[in-house]
Design a protein around this motif. Structure first.
Motif, PDB file in Angstrom:
ATOM      1  N   GLY A  76       0.786  -1.391  -0.188  1.00  0.00           N
ATOM      2  CA  GLY A  76       0.014  -0.131   0.046  1.00  0.00           C
ATOM      3  C   GLY A  76       0.801   1.352  -0.049  1.00  0.00           C
ATOM      4  O   GLY A  76       2.010   1.279   0.377  1.00  0.00           O
ATOM      5  N   ASP A  77       0.350   2.419  -0.425  1.00  0.00           N
ATOM      6  CA  ASP A  77       1.160   3.628  -0.630  1.00  0.00           C
ATOM      7  C   ASP A  77       1.115   4.226   0.856  1.00  0.00           C
ATOM      8  O   ASP A  77       0.404   3.687   1.639  1.00  0.00           O
ATOM      9  N   GLY A  78       1.730   5.401   1.096  1.00  0.00           N
ATOM     10  CA  GLY A  78       1.710   5.721   2.316  1.00  0.00           C
ATOM     11  C   GLY A  78       0.434   6.292   2.982  1.00  0.00           C
ATOM     12  O   GLY A  78       0.368   6.143   4.505  1.00  0.00           O
ATOM     13  N   ALA A  79      -0.426   6.920   2.233  1.00  0.00           N
ATOM     14  CA  ALA A  79      -1.638   7.510   2.748  1.00  0.00           C
ATOM     15  C   ALA A  79      -2.731   6.131   2.832  1.00  0.00           C
ATOM     16  O   ALA A  79      -3.526   6.057   3.802  1.00  0.00           O
ATOM     17  N   SER A  80      -2.960   5.321   1.646  1.00  0.00           N
ATOM     18  CA  SER A  80      -3.958   4.291   1.793  1.00  0.00           C
ATOM     19  C   SER A  80      -3.296   3.134   2.368  1.00  0.00           C
ATOM     20  O   SER A  80      -4.286   2.028   2.845  1.00  0.00           O
ATOM     21  N   GLY A  81      -2.143   2.706   2.595  1.00  0.00           N
ATOM     22  CA  GLY A  81      -1.624   1.765   3.257  1.00  0.00           C
ATOM     23  C   GLY A  81      -1.087   1.578   4.621  1.00  0.00           C
ATOM     24  O   GLY A  81      -0.314   0.840   5.316  1.00  0.00           O
ATOM     25  N   ARG A  82      -1.890   2.473   5.289  1.00  0.00           N
ATOM     26  CA  ARG A  82      -1.522   2.817   6.689  1.00  0.00           C
ATOM     27  C   ARG A  82      -1.888   1.594   7.659  1.00  0.00           C
ATOM     28  O   ARG A  82      -1.043   1.316   8.756  1.00  0.00           O
ATOM     29  N   ASP A  83      -2.779   0.820   7.391  1.00  0.00           N
ATOM     30  CA  ASP A  83      -3.638  -0.377   8.062  1.00  0.00           C
ATOM     31  C   ASP A  83      -2.974  -1.613   7.567  1.00  0.00           C
ATOM     32  O   ASP A  83      -3.675  -2.571   7.558  1.00  0.00           O
ATOM     33  N   LEU A  84      -1.915  -1.774   6.949  1.00  0.00           N
ATOM     34  CA  LEU A  84      -1.659  -3.169   6.286  1.00  0.00           C
ATOM     35  C   LEU A  84      -1.439  -4.111   7.366  1.00  0.00           C
ATOM     36  O   LEU A  84      -1.933  -5.372   7.116  1.00  0.00           O
ATOM     37  N   GLN A  85      -1.023  -3.815   8.446  1.00  0.00           N
ATOM     38  CA  GLN A  85      -0.708  -4.740   9.653  1.00  0.00           C
ATOM     39  C   GLN A  85      -2.183  -5.276  10.129  1.00  0.00           C
ATOM     40  O   GLN A  85      -2.330  -6.427  10.322  1.00  0.00           O
ATOM     41  N   ARG A  86      -3.335  -4.279  10.204  1.00  0.00           N
ATOM     42  CA  ARG A  86      -4.421  -4.662  10.544  1.00  0.00           C
ATOM     43  C   ARG A  86      -5.144  -5.412   9.434  1.00  0.00           C
ATOM     44  O   ARG A  86      -5.838  -6.327   9.766  1.00  0.00           O
ATOM     45  N   LEU A  87      -4.870  -5.218   8.087  1.00  0.00           N
ATOM     46  CA  LEU A  87      -5.388  -6.038   7.228  1.00  0.00           C
ATOM     47  C   LEU A  87      -4.910  -7.290   7.228  1.00  0.00           C
ATOM     48  O   LEU A  87      -5.791  -8.356   7.065  1.00  0.00           O
ATOM     49  N   ALA A  88      -3.458  -7.576   7.377  1.00  0.00           N
ATOM     50  CA  ALA A  88      -3.088  -8.920   7.725  1.00  0.00           C
ATOM     51  C   ALA A  88      -3.522  -9.721   8.854  1.00  0.00           C
ATOM     52  O   ALA A  88      -3.889 -10.954   8.714  1.00  0.00           O
ATOM     53  N   GLY A  89      -3.774  -8.871   9.722  1.00  0.00           N
ATOM     54  CA  GLY A  89      -4.554  -9.405  10.975  1.00  0.00           C
ATOM     55  C   GLY A  89      -5.838  -9.942  10.686  1.00  0.00           C
ATOM     56  O   GLY A  89      -6.217 -11.136  11.061  1.00  0.00           O
ATOM     57  N   GLY A  90      -6.526  -9.157  10.042  1.00  0.00           N
ATOM     58  CA  GLY A  90      -7.694  -9.700   9.605  1.00  0.00           C
ATOM     59  C   GLY A  90      -7.891 -10.985   8.741  1.00  0.00           C
ATOM     60  O   GLY A  90      -8.728 -11.738   8.787  1.00  0.00           O
ATOM     61  N   ILE A  91      -6.967 -11.129   7.680  1.00  0.00           N
ATOM     62  CA  ILE A  91      -6.615 -11.912   6.949  1.00  0.00           C
ATOM     63  C   ILE A  91      -6.308 -13.335   7.876  1.00  0.00           C
ATOM     64  O   ILE A  91      -7.119 -14.446   7.628  1.00  0.00           O
ATOM     65  N   GLU A  92      -5.473 -13.168   8.678  1.00  0.00           N
ATOM     66  CA  GLU A  92      -5.293 -14.258   9.462  1.00  0.00           C
ATOM     67  C   GLU A  92      -6.427 -14.868  10.264  1.00  0.00           C
ATOM     68  O   GLU A  92      -6.712 -16.029  10.608  1.00  0.00           O
TER      69      GLU A  92
END
Length: 108
Positions: A76-92
């Motif tokens: 994700g880019d800097g503005a839209s990708g701020r919550d990549l950790q949260r997205l990864a946790g949701g996938i898990e």
């Protein structure tokens, strides 16, 4: 589609995808090999896909299968990708729920 469409058609489709104003997320699932790959005698253990960002496509989720496992690449880019950790946790969490539902005894 890549196996059958002429390269000019694929190029036009790719340009249209990157210029469209309706979405900013790309999600892809790529089937990989079911057999181990080797380079200079060393076995590749894992592989993670990367789909580059471009123009208004600001979040990319790629899934690649390899030897019976799924590997996720999140970008994700800097503005839209701020919550990549949260997205990864949701996938898990989602996979944990699916696993629990698959092994749970039937109700009743």
């Amino acid at each position: 589609m890549g196996e059958y469409a002429p390269p000019a058609l694929l190029g036009a489709a790719a340009r249209a995808l990157h210029a469209q104003p309706f979405g900013n997320v790309v999600t892809t699932n790529i089937p990989g090999p079911d057999v181990p790959l080797y380079l200079l005698g060393a076995q590749m253990l894992e592989v993670y896909p990367v789909v580059p960002l471009s123009r208004n496509l600001t979040l990319n989720v790629a899934v690649l299968s390899y030897c019976g496992q799924l590997h996720f690449g999140l970008l994700g880019d800097g503005a839209s990708g701020r919550d990549l950790q949260r997205l990864a946790g949701g996938i898990e969490d989602g996979f944990d729920e699916l696993h629990h539902a698959a092994v749970a005894p039937p109700p009743g």
